[in-house]
Design an enzyme around this catalytic site. Structure first.
Site, short mmCIF file in Angstrom:
data_model
loop_
_atom_site.label_atom_id
_atom_site.label_comp_id
_atom_site.label_asym_id
_atom_site.label_seq_id
_atom_site.Cartn_x
_atom_site.Cartn_y
_atom_site.Cartn_z
CG HIS A 37 -1.80 -1.13 1.42
ND1 HIS A 37 -1.56 -2.11 2.36
CD2 HIS A 37 -2.94 -1.48 0.79
CE1 HIS A 37 -2.53 -3.01 2.33
NE2 HIS A 37 -3.38 -2.67 1.36
CD GLN A 61 -13.79 -5.37 -1.52
OE1 GLN A 61 -14.11 -4.23 -1.82
NE2 GLN A 61 -12.53 -5.80 -1.63
P1 AMP Z 1 -6.37 -4.02 -0.24
O1 AMP Z 1 -6.19 -3.23 1.02
O2 AMP Z 1 -5.94 -5.43 -0.14
O3 AMP Z 1 -7.75 -3.83 -0.84
O4 AMP Z 1 -5.38 -3.37 -1.30
C1 AMP Z 1 -5.46 -2.01 -1.63
C2 AMP Z 1 -4.60 -1.76 -2.82
O5 AMP Z 1 -3.25 -2.08 -2.52
C3 AMP Z 1 -5.01 -2.61 -4.04
O6 AMP Z 1 -4.94 -1.81 -5.21
C4 AMP Z 1 -3.96 -3.69 -4.04
O7 AMP Z 1 -3.71 -4.23 -5.33
C5 AMP Z 1 -2.74 -2.93 -3.54
N1 AMP Z 1 -1.76 -3.88 -2.98
C6 AMP Z 1 -1.97 -4.79 -2.00
N2 AMP Z 1 -0.85 -5.53 -1.81
C7 AMP Z 1 0.06 -5.08 -2.70
C8 AMP Z 1 1.40 -5.46 -3.01
N3 AMP Z 1 2.03 -6.46 -2.38
N4 AMP Z 1 2.04 -4.78 -3.99
C9 AMP Z 1 1.42 -3.77 -4.67
N5 AMP Z 1 0.16 -3.38 -4.42
C10 AMP Z 1 -0.52 -4.02 -3.45
#
Ligand code: AMP
Length: 286
Positions: A37, A61
């Site tokens: 993030h 979701q």
């Molecule tokens: P989430 O909190 O899991 O919904 O993720 C929020 C955003 O962070 C989404 O766009 C994810 O694709 C991105 N994200 C989560 N983990 C990673 C990672 N390891 N590398 C790059 N982006 C990430």
């Protein structure tokens, strides 16, 4: 770090920024922030005057048997990560603020959401598209940042923005990994020591598939088989899917022409579902 909980308050803040001619970058998250993030927030703060990070565990979701109530939450730690990486504020609405007593309107992108995670998690992308549409309408950002870790989500959002004529640029950011290759994820905290070791099979099997493609293999069924064999050697891992698709349309491909997405989802210990992927483009011979 300033945290705003109400839609009215964030709209007032955005009106002020827009009056001053400031550009707004948006990073949607479910919180429990890590370096993945952080990289999105850092990129957004380089490219925009102001950066809003939403922290919202979106009930729409999650399926009925999924981890909505157990999903890890830590707003103090999230504030620290946001501050250190140049965010301007956190938008942290409650589910009631976002959806009232009931939400009757949903946004659905078809075809792209039938396969991969959409197949295993029915309704997931409708929940994602609905919440992202609401955020886009509330925040009217200039640019929004999504991780390539969730490659299907990125493709679906790009398509939704095109189809619904949102005037927002969607930026994909590279996957951030632990030193040993495991893609960073809030769900990695569910893994015990043995599970954490077993989870390395995702990145390892993708690496061997990448090497095979680099060596010139054109038969994609062989690439799939290699991944399958690798994962099946790990006793704690169970395959959810192994897919090779067009990276934009997410439709199955049998030949390598346009960039392909090699994406996998694997259960560790039969309960922690992890995803990983890479995109591969054939080198143009001059
Ligand atoms: P989430 O909190 O899991 O919904 O993720 C929020 C955003 O962070 C989404 O766009 C994810 O694709 C991105 N994200 C989560 N983990 C990673 C990672 N390891 N590398 C790059 N982006 C990430």
């Amino acid at each position: 770090m300033k945290i705003i909980h109400e839609i009215y308050d964030i709209k007032e803040q955005i009106k002020k920024w827009k009056k001053e001619g400031l550009s707004i970058g948006f990073v949607p998250t479910m919180g429990f922030l890590h370096e993945g993030h952080a990289s999105l927030i850092k990129t957004a703060s380089k490219e925009n005057d102001k950066v809003i990070v939403s922290v919202f565990v979106n009930p729409l979701q999650f399926g009925p048997t999924e981890d909505y109530s157990d999903y890890p939450r830590d707003i103090d730690h999230d504030s620290k990560i946001c501050r250190e990486n140049g965010a301007s504020l956190i938008f942290n609405p409650s589910p009631k603020t976002m959806y009232g007593d009931k939400n009757y309107t949903h946004v659905n992108v078809d075809t792209l959401t039938n396969k991969l995670c959409g197949f295993s998690r029915p309704g997931h992308f409708q929940g994602v598209c609905t919440v992202i549409t609401k955020f886009f309408n509330i925040l009217s950002p200039d640019k929004a940042y999504f991780g390539e870790k969730d490659a299907q989500q990125l493709a679906v959002i790009k398509r939704m923005v095109k189809d619904l004529n949102f005037d927002i640029e969607i930026i994909g950011c590279p996957i951030i990994r632990e030193k040993d290759g495991l893609a960073k994820s809030s769900r990695n905290t569910y893994l015990d020591n043995k599970g954490r070791q077993a989870a390395l099979v995702l990145n390892k099997s993708l690496k061997s598939a990448h090497n095979l493609l680099e060596s010139g293999e054109k038969d994609l069924s062989k690439v799939k088989k290699l991944i399958k064999n690798n994962i099946e050697k790990e006793p704690l891992a169970t395959i959810d899917y192994i897919e090779i698709v067009d990276s934009l349309t997410l439709q199955p491909v049998y030949k390598i022409e346009d960039p392909i997405l090699v994406a996998i989802a694997v259960y560790i210990n039969n309960k922690v579902r992890l995803i990983d992927n890479f995109t591969f483009k054939i080198k143009q011979v001059k």
